[in-house]
Design an enzyme around this catalytic site. Structure first.
Site, PDB file in Angstrom:
ATOM      1  CG  ASP A   1      48.219  33.592  40.977  1.00  0.00           C
ATOM      2  OD1 ASP A   1      47.340  34.241  40.405  1.00  0.00           O
ATOM      3  OD2 ASP A   1      49.390  34.009  41.081  1.00  0.00           O
TER       4      ASP A   1
ATOM      5  CD  GLU B   1      42.452  33.640  37.817  1.00  0.00           C
ATOM      6  OE1 GLU B   1      42.447  34.431  38.776  1.00  0.00           O
ATOM      7  OE2 GLU B   1      43.051  33.859  36.748  1.00  0.00           O
TER       8      GLU B   1
ATOM      9  CB  VAL C   1      46.978  36.587  42.972  1.00  0.00           C
ATOM     10  CG1 VAL C   1      47.668  37.911  42.635  1.00  0.00           C
ATOM     11  CG2 VAL C   1      47.693  35.912  44.135  1.00  0.00           C
ATOM     12  CG  ASP C   2      41.571  40.712  40.562  1.00  0.00           C
ATOM     13  OD1 ASP C   2      41.413  40.132  39.476  1.00  0.00           O
ATOM     14  OD2 ASP C   2      41.239  41.903  40.753  1.00  0.00           O
TER      15      ASP C   2
ATOM     16  CB  THR D   1      48.356  37.422  38.289  1.00  0.00           C
ATOM     17  OG1 THR D   1      47.306  36.781  39.002  1.00  0.00           O
ATOM     18  CG2 THR D   1      49.632  36.621  38.491  1.00  0.00           C
TER      19      THR D   1
ATOM     20  CB  SER E   1      43.961  43.991  41.301  1.00  0.00           C
ATOM     21  OG  SER E   1      44.072  44.995  42.286  1.00  0.00           O
TER      22      SER E   1
ATOM     23  CE  LYS F   1      40.540  48.087  37.500  1.00  0.00           C
ATOM     24  NZ  LYS F   1      41.785  47.313  37.574  1.00  0.00           N
TER      25      LYS F   1
ATOM     26  CE  LYS G   1      37.902  43.737  32.592  1.00  0.00           C
ATOM     27  NZ  LYS G   1      38.154  42.496  33.322  1.00  0.00           N
TER      28      LYS G   1
HETATM   29  N1  LIG Z   1      41.051  39.861  27.654  1.00  0.00           N
HETATM   30  C1  LIG Z   1      40.574  40.178  28.842  1.00  0.00           C
HETATM   31  N2  LIG Z   1      39.616  41.117  28.948  1.00  0.00           N
HETATM   32  C2  LIG Z   1      39.157  41.476  30.125  1.00  0.00           C
HETATM   33  N3  LIG Z   1      39.575  40.966  31.317  1.00  0.00           N
HETATM   34  C3  LIG Z   1      40.514  40.016  31.265  1.00  0.00           C
HETATM   35  C4  LIG Z   1      41.069  39.582  30.060  1.00  0.00           C
HETATM   36  N4  LIG Z   1      41.979  38.637  30.338  1.00  0.00           N
HETATM   37  C5  LIG Z   1      41.993  38.492  31.670  1.00  0.00           C
HETATM   38  N5  LIG Z   1      41.099  39.324  32.232  1.00  0.00           N
HETATM   39  C6  LIG Z   1      40.752  39.459  33.646  1.00  0.00           C
HETATM   40  O1  LIG Z   1      41.121  40.723  34.109  1.00  0.00           O
HETATM   41  C7  LIG Z   1      41.624  40.572  35.425  1.00  0.00           C
HETATM   42  C8  LIG Z   1      42.550  41.688  35.724  1.00  0.00           C
HETATM   43  O2  LIG Z   1      41.790  42.842  35.623  1.00  0.00           O
HETATM   44  P1  LIG Z   1      42.439  44.218  35.890  1.00  0.00           P
HETATM   45  O3  LIG Z   1      41.362  45.210  36.017  1.00  0.00           O
HETATM   46  O4  LIG Z   1      43.389  44.112  37.036  1.00  0.00           O
HETATM   47  O5  LIG Z   1      43.259  44.489  34.571  1.00  0.00           O
HETATM   48  S1  LIG Z   1      44.695  45.147  34.439  1.00  0.00           S
HETATM   49  O6  LIG Z   1      45.694  44.143  34.764  1.00  0.00           O
HETATM   50  O7  LIG Z   1      44.732  46.345  35.286  1.00  0.00           O
HETATM   51  O8  LIG Z   1      44.775  45.533  33.030  1.00  0.00           O
HETATM   52  C9  LIG Z   1      42.294  39.251  35.437  1.00  0.00           C
HETATM   53  O9  LIG Z   1      42.296  38.736  36.743  1.00  0.00           O
HETATM   54  P2  LIG Z   1      43.547  37.881  37.271  1.00  0.00           P
HETATM   55  O10 LIG Z   1      43.754  36.765  36.270  1.00  0.00           O
HETATM   56  O11 LIG Z   1      43.043  37.377  38.580  1.00  0.00           O
HETATM   57  O12 LIG Z   1      44.711  38.797  37.389  1.00  0.00           O
HETATM   58  C10 LIG Z   1      41.463  38.428  34.474  1.00  0.00           C
HETATM   59  O13 LIG Z   1      40.482  37.645  35.104  1.00  0.00           O
HETATM   60 MG   LIG Z   2      41.107  38.252  38.687  1.00  0.00          MG
HETATM   61 MG   LIG Z   3      44.605  35.069  36.348  1.00  0.00          MG
HETATM   62 MG   LIG Z   4      43.568  35.791  39.759  1.00  0.00          MG
END
Ligand SMILES: Nc1ncnc2c1ncn2[C@@H]1O[C@H](COP(=O)(O)OS(=O)(=O)O)[C@@H](OP(=O)(O)O)[C@H]1O
Ligand SMILES: [Mg+2]
Ligand SMILES: [Mg+2]
Ligand SMILES: [Mg+2]
Length: 440
Positions: A111, A136, A205-206, A208, A348, A351, A365
């Site tokens: 990241d 981020e 990194v989305d 993570t 991530s 999708k 979502k």
């Molecule tokens: N509580 C809560 N509710 C909603 N979204 C949140 C929450 N916490 C984090 N995030 C954000 O979700 C990003 C990851 O989304 P995803 O669609 O990949 O979710 S998942 O890991 O498949 O469950 C993730 O991105 P990254 O931090 O870059 O991985 C976050 O920005």
């Molecule tokens: Mg993200």
């Molecule tokens: Mg993150």
């Molecule tokens: Mg990220």
């Protein structure tokens, strides 16, 4: 921020044998177009020329943002290469380089390293003073006295990545970057985007969580001007050019690997997807793989959303984690709209890529009340879907607002992306019908 080994890391190690892109053979056909030697594939345009001739744009219009898109695609390719190396080492060495942030979400050297690399390249290409980046990560954890080893790893990773810049057609630094310069590159991405004008938006990194589990993740870079997303680039290192794998859930991978072995190379081959506002087209190119010699421009092919508009035939994607989106609410929606297939749960912005590529039709979502969506989690994906022919709105059917800084302010309940308006309207109506009885 707390510094501790992230609890998900132990899960990552366990799950890797099960769903890893490296160790599991999958019946995918590797992408058939070879990477081009410069100029040898006339019909696979580089980002800077994509679709312009068919749109009949005058050259001054068609050139607009060409350099920005070109640089963005190249640096995302670099970032994908960086992430592949780090992910391999994370999941194979069982080391302690996954940390927890204040909200308990994971962060890794990838990241920070991607953020530093993209920040450095954008600043070199467009001028340090004029580049505004909303991203981020910050340097709080990295700057702590007990994070010396972590910081060293980041500096090493960034320098290794930048040394490869010429392979991607970009200029690297003349000398190795010092620790202070790497920290500065990361913390320079602290724009809040609250003023009009141009801002780059980066999620280094989305997903993570998917990354540390050896699964799907994305590198997302977008450019916003006066609140409008103009460019979007998504690097998806574990999403092969061929879509076949998406039909299967991870639990099926093991079974498939027994019957249809495949080389890790074909599974490894990820993709970079990109779009420029107003082109009405989106493009996908294969990842430049580490075993390949430089070949740039990298061949690209156009992608398009699915034509399916019958809910019974549609596939819907959603986050893997229940904490990020209510699975029970979307299950109710799916039932009332007439979706028949099991949801495809993928980490991530892959999708968004899946919808743009026509591999799935719907992404939903619905985060818990009070959670504010950040623009870096959506900007690149939204533009790419729109340009590929799809639609993205909030649950009230209104466009997402990228003009208010870090957060998607005013978002109505949740986010819905569809391959077309027919599916979107059905889902928006279903949300209205069931919202009051939901717990969200
Ligand atoms: N509580 C809560 N509710 C909603 N979204 C949140 C929450 N916490 C984090 N995030 C954000 O979700 C990003 C990851 O989304 P995803 O669609 O990949 O979710 S998942 O890991 O498949 O469950 C993730 O991105 P990254 O931090 O870059 O991985 C976050 O920005
Ligand atoms: Mg993200
Ligand atoms: Mg993150
Ligand atoms: Mg990220």
């Amino acid at each position: 921020m707390s510094v501790g080994i992230h609890p998900f890391f132990s899960i990552a190690t366990k799950r890797f044998n099960f769903c890893s892109f490296k160790r599991v053979g999958i019946a995918v056909n590797s992408y058939s177009l070879p990477l081009s030697l410069s100029g040898s594939h006339n019909r696979t345009p580089s980002p800077s020329t994509m679709g312009d001739e068919k749109l009949g744009l005058k050259s001054s219009e068609s050139d607009k943002y060409s350099k920005e898109l070109d640089v963005a695609v190249r640096v995302v390719q670099m970032a994908c290469s960086l992430c592949q190396r780090v992910q391999e080492s994370l999941v194979s060495k069982n080391n302690d380089q996954v940390k927890s942030k204040d909200d308990d979400s994971p962060v890794t050297i990838a990241d920070w390293s991607v953020q530093a690399t993209v920040s450095w390249v954008l600043s070199e290409c467009f001028g340090r003073e004029s580049v505004s980046i909303i991203a981020e990560e910050d340097v709080n954890t990295l700057s702590r006295a007990d994070a010396v080893g972590l910081l060293e790893s980041v500096v090493k990773t960034v320098n290794e990545c930048l040394a490869e810049a010429p392979k991607f057609g970009l200029k690297g630094p003349d000398r190795v970057l010092e620790t202070s310069e790497v920290l500065e590159a990361i913390s320079r991405c602290n724009s809040t985007g609250s003023h009009p004008g141009r801002h780059w938006v980066l999620d280094p990194v989305d997903g993570t969580l998917g990354f540390v589990r050896g699964d799907q993740y994305a590198i997302a870079l977008a450019m916003i001007e006066d609140g409008e997303v103009l460019l979007g680039v998504l690097g998806c290192p574990n999403y092969p050019m061929n879509k076949e794998w998406l039909k299967y859930h991870h639990r099926d991978f093991l079974v498939m690997s027994k019957s249809s072995p495949s080389t890790s190379e074909s599974w490894n081959k990820g993709c970079v997807i990109y779009a420029k506002r107003g082109c009405g087209k989106a493009w996908m190119q294969p990842l430049v793989h580490k075993s390949e010699k430089l070949v740039w421009p990298n061949s690209a092919r156009e992608i398009r959303v699915s034509t399916i508009d019958d809910p019974a035939l549609a596939t819907f994607c959603e986050p893997v984690e229940r904490a990020n989106s209510s699975h029970s609410f979307t299950a109710g929606l799916a039932h009332s709209v007439g979706l028949r297939k099991q949801p495809l749960r993928v980490y991530s912005m892959v999708k968004y890529a899946a919808i743009a590529r026509g591999d799935a039709e719907i992404f939903m979502k619905f985060a818990r009340a009070g959670y504010k969506e950040k623009i870096w989690d959506h900007a690149a994906g939204v533009l790419i879907i729109q340009e590929a022919g799809g639609v993205v709105t909030d649950a009230g059917g209104r466009p997402l607002d990228f003009s208010k800084g870090i957060f998607l302010e005013g978002l109505d309940r949740g986010i819905i992306a569809c391959s077309g308006a027919t599916l979107l309207e059905k889902i928006v109506r279903a949300v209205d019908a069931s919202w009051d009885s939901s717990n969200l």
